[in-house]
Write a protein that holds these residues in place. Sequence first.
Motif, mmCIF file in Angstrom:
data_model
loop_
_atom_site.group_PDB
_atom_site.id
_atom_site.type_symbol
_atom_site.label_atom_id
_atom_site.label_comp_id
_atom_site.label_asym_id
_atom_site.label_seq_id
_atom_site.Cartn_x
_atom_site.Cartn_y
_atom_site.Cartn_z
ATOM 1 N N THR A 63 60.014 32.432 29.734
ATOM 2 C CA THR A 63 59.005 31.382 29.863
ATOM 3 C C THR A 63 58.307 31.208 28.522
ATOM 4 O OG1 THR A 63 58.621 32.047 32.165
ATOM 5 C CG2 THR A 63 56.990 30.591 31.155
ATOM 6 N N ASP A 64 58.364 29.981 27.960
ATOM 7 C CA ASP A 64 57.765 29.761 26.648
ATOM 8 C C ASP A 64 56.301 29.341 26.777
ATOM 9 O OD1 ASP A 64 57.696 27.054 27.304
ATOM 10 O OD2 ASP A 64 59.463 26.542 26.114
ATOM 11 N N VAL A 65 55.672 29.039 25.657
ATOM 12 C CA VAL A 65 54.238 28.726 25.646
ATOM 13 C C VAL A 65 53.927 27.447 26.411
ATOM 14 C CG1 VAL A 65 53.718 29.964 23.516
ATOM 15 C CG2 VAL A 65 54.530 27.596 23.404
ATOM 16 N N ASP A 66 54.927 26.571 26.570
ATOM 17 C CA ASP A 66 54.727 25.328 27.317
ATOM 18 C C ASP A 66 55.077 25.493 28.791
ATOM 19 O OD1 ASP A 66 53.934 23.886 25.027
ATOM 20 O OD2 ASP A 66 56.040 23.645 24.439
ATOM 21 N N ASN A 67 55.308 26.742 29.198
ATOM 22 C CA ASN A 67 55.625 27.075 30.589
ATOM 23 C C ASN A 67 56.989 26.546 31.022
ATOM 24 O OD1 ASN A 67 54.653 28.639 32.729
ATOM 25 N ND2 ASN A 67 54.099 26.829 33.913
ATOM 26 N N SER A 98 55.432 35.101 21.816
ATOM 27 C CA SER A 98 54.762 34.101 22.649
ATOM 28 C C SER A 98 55.508 33.846 23.955
ATOM 29 C CB SER A 98 54.610 32.782 21.888
ATOM 30 O OG SER A 98 55.880 32.248 21.560
ATOM 31 N N ASP A 99 56.735 34.380 24.087
ATOM 32 C CA ASP A 99 57.534 34.160 25.290
ATOM 33 C C ASP A 99 57.370 35.315 26.271
ATOM 34 O OD1 ASP A 99 58.437 31.870 24.152
ATOM 35 O OD2 ASP A 99 60.465 32.592 23.725
ATOM 36 N N LYS A 100 57.281 34.967 27.542
ATOM 37 C CA LYS A 100 57.324 35.977 28.594
ATOM 38 C C LYS A 100 58.773 36.148 29.022
ATOM 39 C CE LYS A 100 56.233 36.668 33.480
ATOM 40 N NZ LYS A 100 55.570 36.112 34.678
ATOM 41 N N ILE A 101 59.232 37.390 29.097
ATOM 42 C CA ILE A 101 60.609 37.673 29.474
ATOM 43 C C ILE A 101 60.611 38.614 30.673
ATOM 44 C CG2 ILE A 101 62.777 38.762 28.761
ATOM 45 C CD1 ILE A 101 62.172 37.836 25.930
ATOM 46 N N VAL A 102 61.385 38.247 31.687
ATOM 47 C CA VAL A 102 61.536 39.086 32.875
ATOM 48 C C VAL A 102 63.010 39.415 33.053
ATOM 49 C CG1 VAL A 102 61.284 39.232 35.384
ATOM 50 C CG2 VAL A 102 59.508 38.115 34.022
ATOM 51 N N ALA A 120 59.222 43.454 32.757
ATOM 52 C CA ALA A 120 58.636 42.258 32.158
ATOM 53 C C ALA A 120 58.093 42.594 30.775
ATOM 54 C CB ALA A 120 57.519 41.708 33.045
ATOM 55 N N PHE A 121 58.249 41.653 29.852
ATOM 56 C CA PHE A 121 57.741 41.784 28.498
ATOM 57 C C PHE A 121 56.790 40.622 28.210
ATOM 58 C CE2 PHE A 121 61.649 44.061 28.631
ATOM 59 C CZ PHE A 121 61.525 45.117 27.743
ATOM 60 N N ASN A 122 55.717 40.933 27.490
ATOM 61 C CA ASN A 122 54.754 39.919 27.046
ATOM 62 C C ASN A 122 54.040 39.230 28.200
ATOM 63 O OD1 ASN A 122 55.683 40.517 24.497
ATOM 64 N ND2 ASN A 122 56.987 38.701 24.342
ATOM 65 N N GLU A 123 53.901 39.903 29.329
ATOM 66 C CA GLU A 123 53.157 39.291 30.434
ATOM 67 C C GLU A 123 51.691 39.103 30.059
ATOM 68 O OE1 GLU A 123 54.875 39.812 34.787
ATOM 69 O OE2 GLU A 123 54.065 41.665 33.994
ATOM 70 N N LYS A 124 51.162 40.043 29.286
ATOM 71 C CA LYS A 124 49.765 39.936 28.846
ATOM 72 C C LYS A 124 49.680 40.257 27.364
ATOM 73 C CE LYS A 124 47.744 41.108 33.331
ATOM 74 N NZ LYS A 124 46.863 42.046 34.070
ATOM 75 N N ASN A 125 50.544 39.528 26.603
ATOM 76 C CA ASN A 125 50.601 39.732 25.152
ATOM 77 C C ASN A 125 50.871 41.187 24.796
ATOM 78 O OD1 ASN A 125 50.013 37.010 24.575
ATOM 79 N ND2 ASN A 125 47.832 37.422 24.854
ATOM 80 N N ASN A 126 51.696 41.814 25.606
ATOM 81 C CA ASN A 126 52.061 43.210 25.381
ATOM 82 C C ASN A 126 53.571 43.300 25.425
ATOM 83 O OD1 ASN A 126 52.547 45.927 25.413
ATOM 84 N ND2 ASN A 126 50.918 46.406 26.867
ATOM 85 N N GLN A 127 54.191 43.750 24.349
ATOM 86 C CA GLN A 127 55.635 43.727 24.281
ATOM 87 C C GLN A 127 56.287 44.905 24.984
ATOM 88 O OE1 GLN A 127 57.225 43.152 20.398
ATOM 89 N NE2 GLN A 127 56.163 41.237 20.077
ATOM 90 N N GLU A 128 55.496 45.829 25.493
ATOM 91 C CA GLU A 128 56.104 46.938 26.210
ATOM 92 C C GLU A 128 56.401 46.515 27.637
ATOM 93 O OE1 GLU A 128 57.068 49.844 24.998
ATOM 94 O OE2 GLU A 128 56.485 49.000 23.076
ATOM 95 N N PRO A 129 57.519 46.969 28.207
ATOM 96 C CA PRO A 129 57.812 46.635 29.592
ATOM 97 C C PRO A 129 56.728 47.171 30.497
ATOM 98 C CG PRO A 129 59.247 48.399 28.823
ATOM 99 C CD PRO A 129 58.512 47.874 27.624
ATOM 100 N N LYS A 130 56.378 46.381 31.494
ATOM 101 C CA LYS A 130 55.239 46.752 32.316
ATOM 102 C C LYS A 130 55.506 46.458 33.771
ATOM 103 C CE LYS A 130 50.288 45.890 32.807
ATOM 104 N NZ LYS A 130 49.143 45.164 32.292
ATOM 105 N N LYS A 131 55.210 47.427 34.622
ATOM 106 C CA LYS A 131 55.178 47.192 36.049
ATOM 107 C C LYS A 131 53.741 46.799 36.374
ATOM 108 C CE LYS A 131 59.307 48.621 37.602
ATOM 109 N NZ LYS A 131 59.954 49.028 36.410
ATOM 110 N N ALA A 132 53.497 45.511 36.493
ATOM 111 C CA ALA A 132 52.135 45.038 36.704
ATOM 112 C C ALA A 132 51.610 45.519 38.044
ATOM 113 C CB ALA A 132 52.103 43.508 36.660
ATOM 114 N N GLU A 133 50.276 45.597 38.128
ATOM 115 C CA GLU A 133 49.660 46.096 39.356
ATOM 116 C C GLU A 133 50.047 45.248 40.555
ATOM 117 O OE1 GLU A 133 45.202 47.009 41.139
ATOM 118 O OE2 GLU A 133 45.488 46.511 39.033
ATOM 119 N N GLU A 134 50.155 43.917 40.321
ATOM 120 C CA GLU A 134 50.499 43.062 41.439
ATOM 121 C C GLU A 134 51.960 43.188 41.831
ATOM 122 O OE1 GLU A 134 49.344 42.071 38.569
ATOM 123 O OE2 GLU A 134 50.493 40.428 37.691
#
Length: 242
Positions: A63-67, A98-102, A120-134
């Motif tokens: 997903t890019d900056v323009d969604n 700037s891209d979100k990658i899943v 997921a990468f860059n979900e919150k401007n963080n390039q580390e893979p993250k298992k988000a709370e949600e």
Amino acid sequence: MKLKLVILATLFFQVSIAQFTNTDVVAKIKTVTIDDVISVVATATNTTEVHKSLQYTISVFRTDVDNNISKTNQEGRFTLEANENKELSRGSISVDESDKIVLLLLIYEEDKIIGKDRLAFNEKNNQEPKKAEEDISSDDGIELKGIVIEETKTKPGRDFYEFFYASYTLNQINGNKVVGVYEKLSFGRSTIIQVKIEDNVIHEFIGKPDLEYLEQMSKIAIRKVYKYFKDLKKQKNDIFQY
């Protein structure tokens, strides 16, 4: 008393479904990030004493900056001997901060999802893979949000998927279960197109090479999918309040 029995039955059903995910076969995505490149390895592990004949799909959503959302898929068949671990796929992805990658890995046995993993990468401007709370659910620890997979066989099937996926994204449904668009052969040369959530057929119809018809079917399917997730959320809230 009757209400208690219904709630207990519902909870038992949810636990029973969870037993089939990442239990007999464990899906795993391993990554290493070097500069602007992510190296990806998808693996599967058979935890049983039984030979398994399976399928896998690994998808990359960007997903890019323009969604704007793009998706690439790789799929294949494979077998696992008892207690075997096998590498399914290996590749690399270029990363823009700037891209979100899943990354999504799904493993099927007879069209049922029995293993899954998501990074997921860059979900919150963080390039580390993250298992988000949600993304943490109460059943198997992984909740997949906003994922639509495609297993079509004809151009009308692919056209319907494009209509459906565009509408799903536009309406920001972001369901917490994988939605699948499937196509199977019917009588003669016709096919049946199905929209499914887990094993539930939400909408199905005969495929036709008519864009207006397919677009109309996608609108009907979207309404039904939206209602399904709305009812599911209400059911969970009712159980929580109880």
